[in-house]
Design a protein around this motif. Structure first.
Motif, PDB file in Angstrom:
ATOM      1  N   UNK A 164       0.819  -1.213   0.000  1.00  0.00           N
ATOM      2  CA  UNK A 164       0.000   0.000   0.000  1.00  0.00           C
ATOM      3  C   UNK A 164       0.853   1.263   0.000  1.00  0.00           C
ATOM      4  N   UNK A 165       2.115   1.118  -0.288  1.00  0.00           N
ATOM      5  CA  UNK A 165       2.969   2.294  -0.431  1.00  0.00           C
ATOM      6  C   UNK A 165       2.419   3.178  -1.557  1.00  0.00           C
ATOM      7  N   UNK A 166       2.159   4.411  -1.245  1.00  0.00           N
ATOM      8  CA  UNK A 166       1.580   5.314  -2.239  1.00  0.00           C
ATOM      9  C   UNK A 166       0.071   5.314  -2.259  1.00  0.00           C
ATOM     10  N   UNK A 167      -0.576   4.575  -1.361  1.00  0.00           N
ATOM     11  CA  UNK A 167      -2.033   4.573  -1.280  1.00  0.00           C
ATOM     12  C   UNK A 167      -2.549   6.001  -1.113  1.00  0.00           C
ATOM     13  N   UNK A 168      -3.443   6.393  -2.000  1.00  0.00           N
ATOM     14  CA  UNK A 168      -4.114   7.700  -1.967  1.00  0.00           C
ATOM     15  C   UNK A 168      -3.156   8.882  -2.147  1.00  0.00           C
ATOM     16  N   UNK A 169      -2.018   8.649  -2.789  1.00  0.00           N
ATOM     17  CA  UNK A 169      -1.088   9.751  -3.052  1.00  0.00           C
ATOM     18  C   UNK A 169      -1.507  10.505  -4.308  1.00  0.00           C
ATOM     19  N   UNK A 170      -1.572  11.838  -4.256  1.00  0.00           N
ATOM     20  CA  UNK A 170      -1.395  12.718  -3.108  1.00  0.00           C
ATOM     21  C   UNK A 170      -2.716  13.234  -2.530  1.00  0.00           C
ATOM     22  N   UNK A 171      -3.828  12.948  -3.230  1.00  0.00           N
ATOM     23  CA  UNK A 171      -5.123  13.562  -2.911  1.00  0.00           C
ATOM     24  C   UNK A 171      -5.593  13.178  -1.509  1.00  0.00           C
ATOM     25  N   UNK A 172      -5.616  11.881  -1.217  1.00  0.00           N
ATOM     26  CA  UNK A 172      -6.072  11.444   0.095  1.00  0.00           C
ATOM     27  C   UNK A 172      -5.146  11.897   1.199  1.00  0.00           C
ATOM     28  N   UNK A 173      -3.835  11.925   0.927  1.00  0.00           N
ATOM     29  CA  UNK A 173      -2.879  12.428   1.917  1.00  0.00           C
ATOM     30  C   UNK A 173      -3.234  13.865   2.307  1.00  0.00           C
ATOM     31  N   UNK A 174      -3.450  14.693   1.293  1.00  0.00           N
ATOM     32  CA  UNK A 174      -3.715  16.107   1.545  1.00  0.00           C
ATOM     33  C   UNK A 174      -5.032  16.305   2.283  1.00  0.00           C
ATOM     34  N   UNK A 175      -6.051  15.556   1.886  1.00  0.00           N
ATOM     35  CA  UNK A 175      -7.334  15.722   2.555  1.00  0.00           C
ATOM     36  C   UNK A 175      -7.269  15.252   3.998  1.00  0.00           C
ATOM     37  N   UNK A 176      -6.487  14.221   4.276  1.00  0.00           N
ATOM     38  CA  UNK A 176      -6.379  13.809   5.673  1.00  0.00           C
ATOM     39  C   UNK A 176      -5.728  14.912   6.505  1.00  0.00           C
ATOM     40  N   UNK A 177      -4.702  15.541   5.982  1.00  0.00           N
ATOM     41  CA  UNK A 177      -4.063  16.619   6.725  1.00  0.00           C
ATOM     42  C   UNK A 177      -4.976  17.836   6.840  1.00  0.00           C
ATOM     43  N   UNK A 178      -5.806  18.081   5.838  1.00  0.00           N
ATOM     44  CA  UNK A 178      -6.796  19.152   5.952  1.00  0.00           C
ATOM     45  C   UNK A 178      -7.802  18.843   7.064  1.00  0.00           C
ATOM     46  N   UNK A 179      -8.191  17.581   7.172  1.00  0.00           N
ATOM     47  CA  UNK A 179      -9.072  17.159   8.259  1.00  0.00           C
ATOM     48  C   UNK A 179      -8.400  17.394   9.606  1.00  0.00           C
ATOM     49  N   UNK A 180      -7.137  17.024   9.712  1.00  0.00           N
ATOM     50  CA  UNK A 180      -6.388  17.251  10.948  1.00  0.00           C
ATOM     51  C   UNK A 180      -6.316  18.733  11.279  1.00  0.00           C
ATOM     52  N   UNK A 181      -6.048  19.553  10.271  1.00  0.00           N
ATOM     53  CA  UNK A 181      -6.002  21.004  10.478  1.00  0.00           C
ATOM     54  C   UNK A 181      -7.331  21.512  11.014  1.00  0.00           C
ATOM     55  N   UNK A 182      -8.428  21.034  10.442  1.00  0.00           N
ATOM     56  CA  UNK A 182      -9.739  21.474  10.897  1.00  0.00           C
ATOM     57  C   UNK A 182      -9.929  21.154  12.375  1.00  0.00           C
ATOM     58  N   UNK A 183      -9.517  19.978  12.797  1.00  0.00           N
ATOM     59  CA  UNK A 183      -9.643  19.604  14.208  1.00  0.00           C
ATOM     60  C   UNK A 183      -8.806  20.520  15.092  1.00  0.00           C
ATOM     61  N   UNK A 184      -7.602  20.823  14.662  1.00  0.00           N
ATOM     62  CA  UNK A 184      -6.716  21.675  15.456  1.00  0.00           C
ATOM     63  C   UNK A 184      -7.274  23.089  15.610  1.00  0.00           C
ATOM     64  N   UNK A 185      -8.022  23.552  14.641  1.00  0.00           N
ATOM     65  CA  UNK A 185      -8.495  24.934  14.646  1.00  0.00           C
ATOM     66  C   UNK A 185      -9.880  25.108  15.255  1.00  0.00           C
ATOM     67  N   UNK A 186     -10.520  24.017  15.648  1.00  0.00           N
ATOM     68  CA  UNK A 186     -11.894  24.090  16.142  1.00  0.00           C
ATOM     69  C   UNK A 186     -11.950  24.469  17.613  1.00  0.00           C
ATOM     70  N   UNK A 187     -13.044  25.154  17.967  1.00  0.00           N
ATOM     71  CA  UNK A 187     -13.307  25.492  19.365  1.00  0.00           C
ATOM     72  C   UNK A 187     -14.045  24.375  20.093  1.00  0.00           C
ATOM     73  N   UNK A 188     -14.624  23.451  19.354  1.00  0.00           N
ATOM     74  CA  UNK A 188     -15.382  22.357  19.959  1.00  0.00           C
ATOM     75  C   UNK A 188     -14.504  21.596  20.955  1.00  0.00           C
TER      76      UNK A 188
END
Length: 340
Positions: free
Chosen positions: A110-134
């Motif tokens: 699975x080396x390269x799985x979801x490269x690069x689109x899924x990689x980027x979206x996962x980090x965008x999801x992480x960013x959203x969590x870091x920036x939330x007040x919830x």
């Protein structure tokens, strides 16, 4: 071109988008898995393979479906769907589920799985969590942290050996992935990753001039030309970007290349590939609005880009749920455009 009213995200739109996402986020079938098998033991169901990201037709759409819900909840804490969103995320973002997702990612096949689109979206999801007040968001981000570190390292390892960019309008587009990941790296203050992305973007694109914009292709949901400009808007200082943009698309003030000013025609929304073109219209609107905001006051390109963005947005916004082929992902790109 007929002037369209400027569309803004409303609570009603947010509720509609949230309902669409909740309808597909935990819907396991139909499903298109990108799965390499090394033995018969690897023949498993989507949920067995991916206990978090098994819905939404494919892994990456499930990832950005969660991003969509959390971003909407952050913008509108009183969403009617708020309780359901928190319940679904809490049930899925567990240490046990993350361990299973990590076990999959770390298998050699699975080396390269979801490269690069899924990689980027996962980090965008992480960013959203870091920036939330919830209050729960910090705990969710901590739970997902092993995957975040994995994809950070994936980008850090891959980009130095990526001699060439991918200038396609689909999941393999590198400008889109770098744009999202640069936002993430800057948000979480990962300076090494940010520097790698900036250096890569400059190496790939700084000397690009006179873009022909031979697009769209028949299954594209990203504009290769506008997405590259959107990446460089993030990388270059403001004045340097305006200079670069003028060289890259020198006839933009004269509505050339003309293809960038005409929404793509979608003939069959039940055909997943042709249906991608609704996403192209939405992602173009996102880029056009963002690029317009980067131009100096009084620049004639500004009004032209904003007007074109509205035409693209209006052409697609009524079709988010015309077919499951679009329903499982289009609202994410609608949100990007509406927030730009």
């Amino acid at each position: 071109m007929t002037t369209q009213p400027t569309l803004k995200l409303t609570p009603e739109m947010a509720s509609r988008f949230a309902s669409l996402a909740l309808n597909h986020l935990t819907r396991e079938y139909p499903n298109k898995i990108m799965h390499a098998m090394s033995s018969a033991a690897d023949a498993q169901t989507p949920r067995e393979l991916h206990p978090i990201f098994y819905g939404s037709y494919d892994w990456h759409s499930c990832v950005h479906g969660y991003w969509l819900l959390l971003r909407l909840l952050d913008r509108f804490p009183d969403l009617p769907e708020a309780e359901k969103i928190v319940s679904v995320v809490t049930a899925h973002f567990t240490a046990e589920n993350v361990a299973a997702e990590m076990a999959y990612l770390q298998q050699p096949q699975h080396n390269g799985f979801e490269r690069p689109y899924g990689w980027a979206w996962f980090l965008a999801l992480t960013q959203q969590l870091h920036e939330m007040a919830l209050p729960q968001a910090a705990g969710w981000a901590k739970t997902l942290a092993p995957m975040s570190r994995f994809f950070e390292k994936s980008f850090a390892d891959f980009l130095p050996k990526a001699t060439y960019p991918l200038r396609v309008g689909s999941h393999f587009n590198t400008a889109f992935a770098l744009a999202l990941t640069l936002d993430y790296a800057r948000s979480v203050k990962h300076s090494a990753l940010a520097s790698t992305i900036e250096e890569t973007a400059l190496r790939w694109h700084l000397e690009d001039v006179h873009c022909q914009a031979w697009e769209p292709g028949g299954d594209e949901f990203l504009s290769p030309s506008l997405m590259e400009a959107e990446l460089m808007r993030r990388v270059l200082p403001a004045e340097a970007f305006v200079t670069w943009f003028g060289r890259f698309l020198p006839d933009l003030a004269h509505s050339q290349p003309a293809t960038l000013f005409t929404p793509a025609t979608v003939t069959d929304r039940n055909d997943g590939k042709i249906g991608h073109l609704d996403g192209l219209n939405l992602s173009r609107a996102w880029c056009q609005r963002s690029l317009a905001g980067a131009l100096p006051a009084g620049d004639p390109r500004t009004a032209l880009l904003r007007q074109t963005a509205e035409a693209h947005l209006h052409s697609a916004l009524d079709h988010l749920d015309s077919s499951y082929m679009g329903e499982h992902w289009l609202a994410t790109f609608a949100l990007l455009a509406l927030e730009a």
